[in-house]
Design a protein around this motif. Structure first.
Motif, mmCIF file in Angstrom:
data_model
loop_
_atom_site.group_PDB
_atom_site.id
_atom_site.type_symbol
_atom_site.label_atom_id
_atom_site.label_comp_id
_atom_site.label_asym_id
_atom_site.label_seq_id
_atom_site.Cartn_x
_atom_site.Cartn_y
_atom_site.Cartn_z
ATOM 1 N N PHE B 113 22.420 48.150 -78.683
ATOM 2 C CA PHE B 113 21.388 48.615 -79.604
ATOM 3 C C PHE B 113 20.257 47.597 -79.701
ATOM 4 O O PHE B 113 19.547 47.545 -80.694
ATOM 5 N N ASP B 115 17.456 47.174 -77.936
ATOM 6 C CA ASP B 115 16.080 47.531 -77.642
ATOM 7 C C ASP B 115 15.250 47.452 -78.923
ATOM 8 O O ASP B 115 15.686 47.903 -79.978
ATOM 9 N N THR B 117 12.944 49.160 -79.950
ATOM 10 C CA THR B 117 12.662 50.464 -80.559
ATOM 11 C C THR B 117 13.851 50.979 -81.372
ATOM 12 O O THR B 117 13.711 51.915 -82.147
ATOM 13 N N ASP B 118 15.037 50.369 -81.168
ATOM 14 C CA ASP B 118 16.195 50.764 -81.975
ATOM 15 C C ASP B 118 16.119 50.055 -83.312
ATOM 16 O O ASP B 118 16.403 48.867 -83.409
ATOM 17 N N ARG B 189 21.455 56.569 -80.763
ATOM 18 C CA ARG B 189 20.470 55.644 -80.214
ATOM 19 C C ARG B 189 19.527 56.364 -79.268
ATOM 20 O O ARG B 189 18.300 56.240 -79.361
ATOM 21 N N ASP B 190 20.113 57.151 -78.359
ATOM 22 C CA ASP B 190 19.292 57.874 -77.388
ATOM 23 C C ASP B 190 18.352 58.844 -78.091
ATOM 24 O O ASP B 190 17.186 58.984 -77.715
ATOM 25 N N ARG B 193 15.465 56.956 -79.725
ATOM 26 C CA ARG B 193 14.513 56.505 -78.704
ATOM 27 C C ARG B 193 13.592 57.649 -78.278
ATOM 28 O O ARG B 193 12.378 57.486 -78.151
ATOM 29 N N PHE B 194 14.199 58.794 -78.044
ATOM 30 C CA PHE B 194 13.390 59.950 -77.625
ATOM 31 C C PHE B 194 12.375 60.324 -78.702
ATOM 32 O O PHE B 194 11.189 60.527 -78.426
ATOM 33 N N HIS B 196 11.116 58.532 -81.062
ATOM 34 C CA HIS B 196 10.054 57.523 -81.144
ATOM 35 C C HIS B 196 9.006 57.762 -80.067
ATOM 36 O O HIS B 196 7.807 57.650 -80.311
ATOM 37 N N GLN B 197 9.493 58.097 -78.871
ATOM 38 C CA GLN B 197 8.546 58.394 -77.781
ATOM 39 C C GLN B 197 7.617 59.543 -78.146
ATOM 40 O O GLN B 197 6.455 59.582 -77.743
ATOM 41 N N ARG B 203 15.337 57.286 -87.383
ATOM 42 C CA ARG B 203 16.218 56.146 -87.549
ATOM 43 C C ARG B 203 17.636 56.643 -87.311
ATOM 44 O O ARG B 203 17.945 57.807 -87.564
ATOM 45 N N ARG B 204 18.482 55.737 -86.822
ATOM 46 C CA ARG B 204 19.859 56.168 -86.642
ATOM 47 C C ARG B 204 20.707 55.607 -87.786
ATOM 48 O O ARG B 204 20.270 54.699 -88.513
#
Lengths: 220, 220
Positions: B113, B115, B117-118, B189-190, B193-194, B196-197, B203-204
């Motif tokens: 976790f 990254d 962005t996480d 997490r995935d 991330r998506f 955010h993109q 948030r997780r």
DNA sequence: CAAGTATTCAAGTGAGTGCTATAATATTGC
DNA sequence: GCAATATTATAGCACTCACTTGAATACTTG
């Protein structure tokens, strides 16, 4: 998708399995229970286990690499102890789960305490109340060193070999309650059987230093 | 003295070690976590594990003889499930202890976790409050079947493959919170991330069905 | 420094484990 | 009943594990 996480998951569960592997041997589980009473040397553990010193040392090494125990030197001895209270909580969880899942274990324990003279154990909450109002004579029948390390508030140290001497001429009407290392220790059972033979009112409890609600280093 | 109890102790700790042995393999620990979500067939477990069906069946057999899981047939499938909630509690204990004792595991999880962005995971108590006052859009990114079996109150099922479709044209200012199977699952997490993109606030949380304070079969 | 003791290391053995590959056993659907 | 499919049993392999034995290490004490 799931595949891209495989490597990470393998590593994560591999780490958790380090702890699992440490719990996979009867000897090591017994070591953890013994260390839950008090830090001990290799030699002392080996004697308690009825195992060779070398073998005990090897098991301790495994527990050590799994970080469940740590050691330091005192004089010529290496003293092992649980790495943290989390370890005692873990072994308690495993034992709780085993009792909940394995009928064989419950039966086995009943066989150990199945003698009609072994009364039902005193539940923890009742013990708490009885000790608080000094209605029972609480004895700790473990070795003196374990009592010294930590004991239930209000308890008197009466190691099993001292039992006969301690209760010679006992005439108090106050009932005796004996405790030992816990669920898988027969010292309290033996003590209660002896006291019954002497005609003394006695009962065991399965409470142990592990179960007592501890305030830090309150060894009343 | 201690010697006369040896045989009984060996048997007792031997029984406890049956459970310990079951926890000694990464694969089996992962199986227990998966079954904590929902009962599953051998084939499905094998797919999730990235293992062969035969191998998965063998592990299940071991878990079964240790009484951690049980099975029943549904059509041509054999469905395995945790033998009791005590098993979920047990695996949680082992994982908790592992995280408390093994720095490697903590580091490994941070790597998963890590990254930037996480964002930090949302703590359980905050999640509880935010969901209660409907201040977040809570999504369950596990497969739909697991959502169907059991999910956090107020959560919407958005399996990972449906994520893009579900949030196409999303314009609400309400922040999204994603959860998945728990600590050792990367789905949330995935998802974050998506999102955010896509410029969506997300948030997780590491909360999962295992942690939620369950009232029996309240699948709100 | 030497002797004694507590502990660990190293090598060897038999048993057990995890995995693969292949065969066998249901059970469903036609 | 027969084919298809899900699962389990079996055999074999490499590897690990528990235990023993005997030697080595480290530390204290005289």
């Amino acid at each position: 998708m799931s595949d891209s996480h495989r490597g990470w998951k393998d590593e994560v569960y591999g780490q958790v399995a380090r702890v699992g592997k440490a719990l996979a041997s009867p000897r090591r589980l017994e070591i953890l229970d013994l260390l839950g009473q008090e830090p001990k040397s290799v030699e002392e553990l080996a004697r308690e286990l009825g195992a060779s010193v070398a073998n005990t040392s090897q098991h301790l090494r495994q527990l050590s690499t799994a970080r469940l125990v740590r050691s330091h030197k005192r004089g010529t001895y290496v003293i092992y102890e649980l790495a943290s209270p989390a370890v005692a909580a873990l072994t308690a969880s495993v034992e709780d789960a085993s009792e909940a899942l394995l009928l064989e274990l419950v039966a086995l324990r009943q066989r150990g305490f199945g003698d009609p003279t072994d009364a039902d154990p005193l539940p923890l909450d009742q013990l708490h109340a009885l000790v608080a109002c000094q209605a029972v004579y609480l004895i700790d029948v473990r070795p003196a060193a374990e009592y010294a390390a930590r004991h239930l508030p209000g308890a008197v140290s009466v190691p099993l070999p001292m039992l006969a001497e301690h209760f010679r001429g006992w005439s108090s009407p106050m009932p005796v309650v004996a405790y030992c290392r816990g669920r898988y220790c027969l010292y309290a059972r033996d003590a209660v059987r002896f006291l019954h033979q002497q005609g003394i009112r006695a009962r065991r409890t399965e409470a142990s230093v592990r179960d007592w609600p501890w305030e830090e280093s309150a060894t009343g």
